[in-house]
Scaffold this motif. Sequence first.
Motif, PDB file in Angstrom:
ATOM      1  N   ASP A 135      -0.074   5.594   4.429  1.00  0.00           N
ATOM      2  CA  ASP A 135      -0.439   6.757   3.621  1.00  0.00           C
ATOM      3  C   ASP A 135      -0.116   6.467   2.158  1.00  0.00           C
ATOM      4  O   ASP A 135       0.629   5.532   1.858  1.00  0.00           O
ATOM      5  N   PRO A 136      -0.634   7.310   1.232  1.00  0.00           N
ATOM      6  CA  PRO A 136      -0.238   7.166  -0.172  1.00  0.00           C
ATOM      7  C   PRO A 136       1.282   7.330  -0.298  1.00  0.00           C
ATOM      8  O   PRO A 136       1.870   8.030   0.517  1.00  0.00           O
ATOM      9  N   PRO A 137       1.962   6.699  -1.249  1.00  0.00           N
ATOM     10  CA  PRO A 137       1.383   5.905  -2.351  1.00  0.00           C
ATOM     11  C   PRO A 137       1.093   4.440  -1.963  1.00  0.00           C
ATOM     12  O   PRO A 137       0.368   3.771  -2.682  1.00  0.00           O
ATOM     13  N   ASP A 138       1.670   3.955  -0.838  1.00  0.00           N
ATOM     14  CA  ASP A 138       1.407   2.549  -0.469  1.00  0.00           C
ATOM     15  C   ASP A 138      -0.090   2.301  -0.282  1.00  0.00           C
ATOM     16  O   ASP A 138      -0.630   1.281  -0.699  1.00  0.00           O
ATOM     17  N   HIS A 139      -0.746   3.284   0.342  1.00  0.00           N
ATOM     18  CA  HIS A 139      -2.170   3.127   0.610  1.00  0.00           C
ATOM     19  C   HIS A 139      -2.956   2.947  -0.693  1.00  0.00           C
ATOM     20  O   HIS A 139      -3.803   2.056  -0.815  1.00  0.00           O
ATOM     21  N   THR A 140      -2.651   3.775  -1.678  1.00  0.00           N
ATOM     22  CA  THR A 140      -3.369   3.723  -2.962  1.00  0.00           C
ATOM     23  C   THR A 140      -3.162   2.360  -3.626  1.00  0.00           C
ATOM     24  O   THR A 140      -4.110   1.749  -4.127  1.00  0.00           O
ATOM     25  N   ARG A 141      -1.927   1.896  -3.594  1.00  0.00           N
ATOM     26  CA  ARG A 141      -1.597   0.607  -4.230  1.00  0.00           C
ATOM     27  C   ARG A 141      -2.338  -0.544  -3.542  1.00  0.00           C
ATOM     28  O   ARG A 141      -2.960  -1.386  -4.191  1.00  0.00           O
ATOM     29  N   LEU A 142      -2.325  -0.566  -2.206  1.00  0.00           N
ATOM     30  CA  LEU A 142      -2.952  -1.681  -1.481  1.00  0.00           C
ATOM     31  C   LEU A 142      -4.474  -1.619  -1.569  1.00  0.00           C
ATOM     32  O   LEU A 142      -5.148  -2.635  -1.667  1.00  0.00           O
ATOM     33  N   ARG A 143      -4.998  -0.394  -1.531  1.00  0.00           N
ATOM     34  CA  ARG A 143      -6.462  -0.265  -1.581  1.00  0.00           C
ATOM     35  C   ARG A 143      -6.990  -0.819  -2.909  1.00  0.00           C
ATOM     36  O   ARG A 143      -8.034  -1.451  -2.965  1.00  0.00           O
ATOM     37  N   ARG A 144      -6.233  -0.579  -3.970  1.00  0.00           N
ATOM     38  CA  ARG A 144      -6.632  -1.090  -5.285  1.00  0.00           C
ATOM     39  C   ARG A 144      -6.740  -2.617  -5.277  1.00  0.00           C
ATOM     40  O   ARG A 144      -7.590  -3.199  -5.931  1.00  0.00           O
ATOM     41  N   LEU A 145      -5.876  -3.261  -4.497  1.00  0.00           N
ATOM     42  CA  LEU A 145      -5.892  -4.731  -4.454  1.00  0.00           C
ATOM     43  C   LEU A 145      -7.156  -5.271  -3.797  1.00  0.00           C
ATOM     44  O   LEU A 145      -7.632  -6.355  -4.127  1.00  0.00           O
TER      45      LEU A 145
END
Length: 445
Positions: A135-145
Amino acid sequence: MSTGVDTAVLATARTTAATATGHLVEDLVLGARIGAMRAGGYALALRGDRVARLLHRPWRLDPYPVYAQLRAAQVASGPVRSGTGLTAVATHASVEAVLRDRRLGVRLSDGRSRLGQGDGPSLMEPVDLSLLTVDPPDHTRLRRLAQPAFAPRRLAHYREVAEQVTTELLDAAAARRGPFDLVAELASPLPIRVISALLDVPDVDAERFARWGLALGSSLDGVRSPSHVRELTRATDGMRALFGELLEQRRAHPGEDVISTLAGAVDGGTATADEVLALAQLLLVAGFETTTNLIGNAVQAMHRTPGQWSALAADPSLAPAAVEETLRYDSPVQLTARFAHEDVEIGDLRLRRDSGVLVLMASANRDPAVHPDPDRFDLHREQAAPHLAFSGGAHYCLGAPLARLEGEVALRLLAERMPRLRPAGAPVPRVATVLRGPLQLPVTA
Ligand code: HEM
């Protein structure tokens, strides 16, 4: 995308298997537990539990009548609560609302894995599916990669690869001068070759990729047996070794591919080595069988519905419409699951914090409230509402433009090169709940 059914048993099973692989006694215990779980679910299904039916034969071979019952029940008296512990949402409005609602996630409210213990996936889930399990915030960070891998310039390159590969594959199939299996000859090798280009992995690995992708795709329904757990462990170990090596290579000689971006992220401290290995693994799993199913389901639907294949053969520019209608009519990914991070009320759905909901995208795509005459495959359909085959909200499929591109290229070239394509035997269906598509599709040109 795992259904989360009887997660405690699965968690114990996986832990047991991981720590005692190959040990006969543990294998027997594990086998017995999986057997008991399946028998429990099957007993519910026999007693008429429609959610349990989605997980068992014969119902899951054709889940659409079950979805229709679940939709009707939801319209009459709210989402169906199942003896499996899950509530199912089946209408278009509720599926879309649940997917978009930020009060739900793929983990429990305190960030624990939905499998019930610990915070890492290593022992809890046989395969770390990266973005799909955070889930966010990890999800947001990884998706950006991962996003640069799908930039328009990269997509133009994948289109060239898809066209070249499809032409080669169809040349080889045509040279056989007789019936061939459309899955083995086109629908399966095409996405593998395109993902190899995305990750910039040499073609020589394509066969190993296919084997791993198949094994890991099968994890989406949960573990089946001790030997299944071992097969998954072998596949993840193999992939980690390969991607580990590639990361080292790209660190020394960076290119434009996604692995080079990921290597840079590890060096820059935005992601850990484990996170990027899982992300690379997800790209292979998420992009392989889904796209294979899209191509297989499209050809199968057009062959089964009078006039549809001939319409495409007469006008191959209908290929994008064929892709959209297939995504709606016979979705390659049928369902997913979410967990409430607080007590929520979304339309007719009430969920207590940490309870799970089964989100039936394939049912939403057949909802007559938004798709008139939904059980008819129609290339010329006006899309009354967008289908939800690529999910929605934070986890909306990152590879959707690539999937559409591959499907369009495959169907267009197939229609141009083999306009008289017709069935040459009975298809062999995949026996699965989350993924849907033929394992074999005999055809002749
Ligand atoms: C017809 C083919 C495809 C279908 C039907 C499909 C479907 C889906 C669905 C339903 C999800 C979200 C699951 C959920 O909400 O729990 C998803 C996520 C994802 N897909 Fe696809 N997919 C397809 C092809 C691809 C391709 C070709 C790639 C890339 C190579 C890809 C990469 C991903 C990734 C990275 C995610 C995770 C996104 C996130 O969690 O933020 N998919 N896909």
